[in-house]
Design a protein around this motif. Structure first.
Motif, mmCIF file in Angstrom:
data_model
loop_
_atom_site.group_PDB
_atom_site.id
_atom_site.type_symbol
_atom_site.label_atom_id
_atom_site.label_comp_id
_atom_site.label_asym_id
_atom_site.label_seq_id
_atom_site.Cartn_x
_atom_site.Cartn_y
_atom_site.Cartn_z
ATOM 1 N N ARG A 183 -85.802 31.074 28.675
ATOM 2 C CA ARG A 183 -85.308 30.168 29.725
ATOM 3 C C ARG A 183 -85.237 28.728 29.238
ATOM 4 N N SER B 145 -82.570 26.763 31.763
ATOM 5 C CA SER B 145 -82.932 26.992 33.164
ATOM 6 C C SER B 145 -84.368 26.570 33.483
ATOM 7 N N LEU B 146 -85.111 26.149 32.453
ATOM 8 C CA LEU B 146 -86.496 25.722 32.654
ATOM 9 C C LEU B 146 -86.746 24.448 31.871
ATOM 10 N N ASP C 243 -93.931 27.705 38.173
ATOM 11 C CA ASP C 243 -92.851 28.598 37.762
ATOM 12 C C ASP C 243 -93.153 29.979 38.317
ATOM 13 N N ASP D 220 -81.797 28.653 27.356
ATOM 14 C CA ASP D 220 -80.596 28.548 28.191
ATOM 15 C C ASP D 220 -80.640 27.383 29.163
ATOM 16 N N SER E 261 -90.654 35.008 27.976
ATOM 17 C CA SER E 261 -89.858 34.661 29.151
ATOM 18 C C SER E 261 -89.594 33.158 29.205
#
Length: 567
Positions: free
Chosen positions: A276, A281-282, A167, A279, A272
């Motif tokens: 993520r 995204s990870l 990441d 939402d 962080s």
């Protein structure tokens, strides 16, 4: 570039390069610890990956058999991590012991090479503390600090690379926050080094003050100053307590600062990742894997700062040791005292014993002594006379190879060999050691030779000639030969020189004020003993202010007072 600044510059580096120069064991140690550090890094990554897989698999409904396999592998990784940690601790302890031994041997050889003149300008108690307690502190330096330093150099970049690969946002966050830790480590390290050096100096001062007080206790008592000496020791002890508490305070504060910075940095990464994950995204697997690795990325660097405080005393002591070794290394190969630490010769290697000095001028500090000329041959007693401070003992120092001189000096027609191969010497200080009287008399002789019937016979003969026949050879002496009176200690020192001659290891006997602490009757017996030894073929060099010494002298050499010259 000023050489005096080198230790200061070297001590500011993570590893003093002089350690690799003077302790060869440390070279292999760094290689082995590097391999172990790489293994530990791989295990950390494997642990995070397997734990992530197990948690994600359990949440996602992984089959029980497959999950059991992952957990078994995880257990193996945990065992491997513990095994590597144990191996590192064991190797570090062994390396520390070997390096201590190497540095102590090198320090002893360096002091011998520098010679009595250099040692006389140093405090022996402080040197003993450095060689003893100071080098013992290398356990923390080798067992904790250096392994952690190597692990940090290997693990930190590898873990950052793995996090970045998984990441890049988390990798960038770690990369940007990581410099805060070494920045604070440098600032804290400077403060720590200052207070640690102050503590170390105070400890050395305390040792020196205590040793001087014990040595001069009888004199202090006579002059009624023993209580003032005790008060002085108490004051230095209190200073040492204050310095120690200051070191601990700085250590605790620095540990808190490093932990706080690392915790804040990990929290930023965690926040962080959390946003993520919410939402989408990870992926959970990536986020959890990175979150497990983030603390491990900061841990080695934090531990370096923590272990630096534990090793600071050892670092301070090695600085002092390296200064001595550097001073000895800077001497030319043919410098006086260069052969002082050499092995003792075998019996019978003493040679003829003709000592010739022509315009011999010994340098003593800023003084260049007046020229001395004499020839001492077997069968004679040569007496050096003159006012106190004229330099008679300095002439003997030149014979022993521990003083600079101008002019010519030869033994058996050649440049003087190492004194251990031809000279039997007793100085104004007895120089006795802890052990039996016999061990002091036979100092430097092979143990098997001393234990033989001939060795025991010669030892008794040496004591009788020195007027020490009434002292039991098996009598145990304390540190610096404590347990004997001043006269007894001086007679044992003379017996040691005579024993060396009787065994054939030295053809020349040099005695510096051997009767200073003797009564007239014992002194007269000693002079007759020296006369008999000379008549039997020994070359006897004698320094004495006693008028009675002139009776046995074949030649008397007058040493005039020295004149000061420019340095």
């Amino acid at each position: 570039m000023d050489q005096r600044d080198e230790p200061a510059r070297a001590s500011g580096r993570p590893v003093d390069p002089r350690l690799l120069r003077y302790a060869r064991t440390s070279r292999a140690f760094f290689v082995v610890i590097g391999v172990i550090g790489l293994g530990q890094t791989v295990v950390v990554v494997a642990f995070a990956w397997l734990l992530t897989r197990a948690i994600v698999g359990a949440v996602g409904g992984m089959p029980a058999a497959e999950l059991a396999g992952v957990l078994a592998a995880l257990g193996g990784v945990v065992a491997a991590r513990a095994g590597l940690l144990w191996l590192r601790e064991a190797l570090s302890a062994r390396a520390a012991a070997r390096v201590r031994s190497e540095l102590r041997a090198a320090l002893t050889a360096a002091v011998g090479r520098l010679g009595p003149g250099w040692l006389a300008s140093r405090n022996s108690a402080q040197l003993a503390v450095t060689a003893g307690r100071g080098l013992d502190a290398l356990d923390a330096y080798f067992g904790r600090y250096l392994p952690q330093l190597v692990l940090t150099a290997i693990a930190t970049p590898v873990l950052i690379a793995v996090i970045w690969w998984s990441d890049w946002i988390s990798g960038l966050t770690v990369l940007l926050t990581m410099p805060l830790i070494p920045l604070f480590m440098v600032l804290i390290g400077l403060a720590t080094r200052a207070v640690q050096r102050a503590q170390w100096r105070t400890l050395r001062q305390l040792a020196a003050r205590f040793a001087d007080t014990v040595r001069g206790l009888s004199t202090l008592t006579v002059f009624g100053r023993q209580h003032r000496a005790a008060t002085s020791i108490e004051r230095v002890t209190e200073t040492y307590r204050v310095e120690t508490m200051r070191v601990l305070r700085v250590s605790f504060l620095s540990g808190f600062a490093l932990e706080f910075l690392a915790s804040i940095s990990v929290a930023i990464v965690a926040v962080s990742i959390g946003f993520r994950l919410i939402d989408g995204s990870l992926a959970l697997a990536v986020g959890l894997f990175v979150l497990l690795l983030a603390p491990e990325a900061y841990l080695p660097l934090r531990q370096v700062g923590v272990q630096f405080h534990a090793a600071a005393e050892g670092v301070a002591a090695t600085d002092d040791v390296f200064d001595v070794l550097d001073a000895a290394r800077a001497l030319p190969a043919d410098a006086p005292g260069a052969a002082a630490a050499g092995p003792s010769p075998a019996a019978g290697s003493a040679g003829g014993g003709i000592v010739r000095a022509t315009d011999l001028r010994v340098r003593r500090g800023d003084l260049l002594l007046e020229p001395v000329t004499f020839t001492a041959v077997p069968g004679t007693v040569t007496l050096l006379a003159g006012p106190s401070g004229a330099g008679k003992s300095s002439v003997f120092a030149a014979l022993r190879g521990v003083a600079d001189f101008e002019g010519e000096l030869s033994v058996d027609g050649a440049a003087p060999r190492p004194a251990a191969t031809w000279l039997a010497w007793a100085g104004q200080e007895p120089g006795l050691i802890a052990g039996t009287v016999a061990e002091n008399v036979a100092l430097g002789s092979p143990a098997d030779a001393v234990a033989s019937e001939r060795g025991r016979r010669l030892l008794r003969r040496a004591q009788e000639l020195a007027g020490a026949g009434d002292i039991d050879p098996g009598r145990e002496l304390g540190v610096r030969g404590s347990g004997l009176s001043g006269g007894q200690a001086q007679r044992i020192a003379v017996a040691r020189a005579l024993y060396r001659h009787l065994t054939g290891a030295a053809s020349v006997i040099a005695l510096d004020e051997p009767s200073a602490a003797l009564d007239a009757e014992t002194e007269a017996a000693l002079w007759q003993s020296l006369r008999r030894l000379a008549d039997d073929g020994a070359t006897v060099l004698l320094i004495s202010h006693r008028a009675s010494a002139r009776v046995i002298a074949d030649t008397m050499v007058t040493v005039r007072a020295a004149q000061e010259v420019a340095a």
